[in-house]
Design a protein around this motif. Structure first.
Motif, short mmCIF file in Angstrom:
data_model
loop_
_atom_site.label_atom_id
_atom_site.label_comp_id
_atom_site.label_asym_id
_atom_site.label_seq_id
_atom_site.Cartn_x
_atom_site.Cartn_y
_atom_site.Cartn_z
N ARG A 194 32.29 -104.75 4.10
CA ARG A 194 33.44 -103.88 3.82
C ARG A 194 34.40 -103.82 5.01
NH1 ARG A 194 33.76 -101.27 -1.10
NH2 ARG A 194 35.88 -101.23 -0.32
N ALA A 249 42.07 -95.58 1.76
CA ALA A 249 42.75 -96.22 0.62
C ALA A 249 44.20 -95.78 0.57
CB ALA A 249 42.02 -95.83 -0.67
N ASP A 261 38.51 -97.71 -8.49
CA ASP A 261 38.31 -97.59 -7.04
C ASP A 261 37.45 -96.39 -6.63
OD1 ASP A 261 39.65 -99.86 -6.49
OD2 ASP A 261 41.56 -98.90 -5.98
N ARG A 262 37.41 -95.36 -7.47
CA ARG A 262 36.61 -94.18 -7.11
C ARG A 262 35.13 -94.53 -6.99
NH1 ARG A 262 38.50 -90.02 -11.54
NH2 ARG A 262 38.26 -91.93 -12.70
N ASP A 293 34.01 -97.48 -6.25
CA ASP A 293 33.90 -98.31 -5.04
C ASP A 293 33.80 -97.42 -3.79
OD1 ASP A 293 33.97 -100.72 -3.52
OD2 ASP A 293 36.06 -100.28 -3.04
N GLN A 294 34.62 -96.36 -3.76
CA GLN A 294 34.57 -95.43 -2.62
C GLN A 294 33.22 -94.70 -2.56
OE1 GLN A 294 38.03 -93.04 -3.35
NE2 GLN A 294 39.41 -94.72 -2.81
N LYS A 329 33.28 -89.77 1.65
CA LYS A 329 34.10 -90.19 0.51
C LYS A 329 35.56 -89.82 0.77
CE LYS A 329 33.90 -90.50 -4.41
NZ LYS A 329 33.87 -89.68 -5.60
N GLN A 352 30.71 -97.07 -1.20
CA GLN A 352 30.94 -97.25 0.24
C GLN A 352 30.38 -96.07 1.03
OE1 GLN A 352 35.10 -98.08 0.80
NE2 GLN A 352 34.77 -98.70 2.92
N GLU A 373 35.45 -106.30 -1.86
CA GLU A 373 34.88 -105.19 -2.63
C GLU A 373 33.83 -105.69 -3.61
OE1 GLU A 373 39.18 -104.10 -1.76
OE2 GLU A 373 38.16 -105.88 -2.54
N GLY A 399 37.00 -92.38 2.89
CA GLY A 399 37.32 -93.57 2.09
C GLY A 399 38.63 -93.40 1.35
N ARG A 400 38.84 -92.20 0.81
CA ARG A 400 40.09 -91.93 0.08
C ARG A 400 41.28 -92.00 1.03
NH1 ARG A 400 37.18 -87.73 -2.61
NH2 ARG A 400 38.16 -86.17 -1.28
#
Lengths: 231, 144
Positions: A138, A217, A79-80, A82-83, A210, A86, A146, A213-214
């Protein structure tokens, strides 16, 4: 359950220093651009070059970063990545918006028209729209978006060389890629300072985006945990 | 020896010769102001225009001078117009540069503010959910 540690920037001092440098630089930049000479046959509007071109480079950098991170995400499903993709796509949309507004303003000043349907302009517009498509997928794509978005990110990165060499591949009115390599030495400091400032800005916004984004999530993970508890 | 009569004749002759000369001299010093000549910049009457035209037609040198004068005046006028157009063009060019720079800043600042607000909202939601989960966990692990 998801990691619930507070998501703060580990050491804010480099972040603050970079933000101050970027802010100060963008105040100094117009003075540098103003002092740089004008090329033959160009008018004062040529000064737009000093932030139109670096913003286009930053857009390319953001889309390539998005494509590379998307590819790694598809390979590793981490996922990192992906973030990171994004965050890069959001920055590509931002710098694409700068390119797509400063460019037509310069065109109006120099060509007396805001827009001409020629290869460089149209391909740049399409690249920006790919970045927007990524962000929209997204936002509204639903489950499994994703991977779909990662595919769009890779497609955008592949499109970058096409946009860059469009002035050589097709007959265009847009200035050629040879402008920067053959630039007058007195114009280089302003251009490279501007490019450096845009890269600093890219890095700063990337880290903030970022983090966003975290947080998102983490919120999604917490919502799932809350649903499990309530069930 | 001149007689009294000869002196009187001499005085009469002198008066007759010198007086017109003196009168001409006075005219030369203070000429009579010409009438009918307009000041520069005023509109000529139809008669004056006709007279001027006849004068120009009859004199080759004057014709050339008038032609050169008109040409110089037209060139000067066009130059002034071009200078005005040029200064407007440069003012517009500066305006385009400033607008583009302003839009760039507005987009960057707008994006950063949007992210800041979104982050704050997310942190609020996270804190609220964490509190709910904590409360639910404590209630679940308490004595039955």
């Amino acid at each position: 359950m998801a990691e619930t540690k507070p998501d703060k920037i580990a050491n804010p001092i480099p972040f603050i220093i970079a933000a101050v440098i970027a802010g100060a630089g963008f105040i100094v930049l117009p003075l540098m651009a103003f002092r740089a000479p004008l090329p033959d046959g160009m008018f004062f509007s040529q000064k737009i070059f000093y932030y139109h071109v670096p913003s286009a480079w930053t857009m390319f950098l953001a889309i390539i970063t998005c494509g590379v991170c998307s590819g790694i995400y598809l390979a590793k499903r981490d996922d990192r990545w992906d973030q990171a993709a994004q965050a890069s796509a959001a920055i590509a949309v931002l710098f694409g918006a700068i390119v797509m507004t400063t460019g037509p303003i310069w065109a109006k000043a120099h060509w007396s028209k805001y827009w001409i349907w020629e290869a460089r302009l149209v391909s740049s517009l399409l690249l920006w729209m790919i970045a927007i498509a990524y962000v929209l997928v997204r936002r509204y794509g639903g489950p499994g978006m994703e991977r779909l978005a990662a595919g769009i990110g890779i497609f955008g990165a592949v499109d970058v060389p096409l946009v860059y060499w469009s002035t050589q591949l097709w007959r265009t009115q847009h200035p050629q890629n040879t402008v920067v390599p053959t630039l007058d030495n007195r114009m280089r400091p302003a251009l490279y300072t501007s490019a450096l400032l845009f890269i600093i800005l890219f890095t700063l916004i990337y880290s903030v985006r970022k983090r966003l984004g975290r947080s998102r999530a983490r919120l999604e993970a917490l919502e799932l945990a809350a649903e499990d508890l309530e069930a | 020896m001149p007689t009294r009569l000869s002196l009187v004749f001499a005085a009469l002759i002198l008066t007759a010769v010198v007086a017109p000369g003196l009168a001409r001299g006075q005219n030369a010093v203070a000429p009579v102001a010409p009438t009918g000549i307009p000041n520069p910049g005023t509109e000529l009457s139809a008669t004056q225009r006709r007279q001027l035209q006849l004068l120009i037609e009859s004199d080759e040198t004057l014709r050339t001078q008038v032609r050169e004068g008109i040409t110089a005046e037209l060139i000067g006028q066009r130059r002034r117009e071009m200078e005005q157009e040029q200064s407007k063009f440069f003012a517009d060019q500066k305006q385009f540069v400033l607008i583009a720079y302003g839009i760039m800043w507005a987009l960057v600042v707008g994006f950063v503010v949007f992210m800041f607000l979104r982050q704050r909202k997310l942190e609020g939601e996270i804190a609220s959910l964490e509190a709910r989960i904590k409360a639910a966990t404590q209630a679940g692990s308490g004595p039955a």
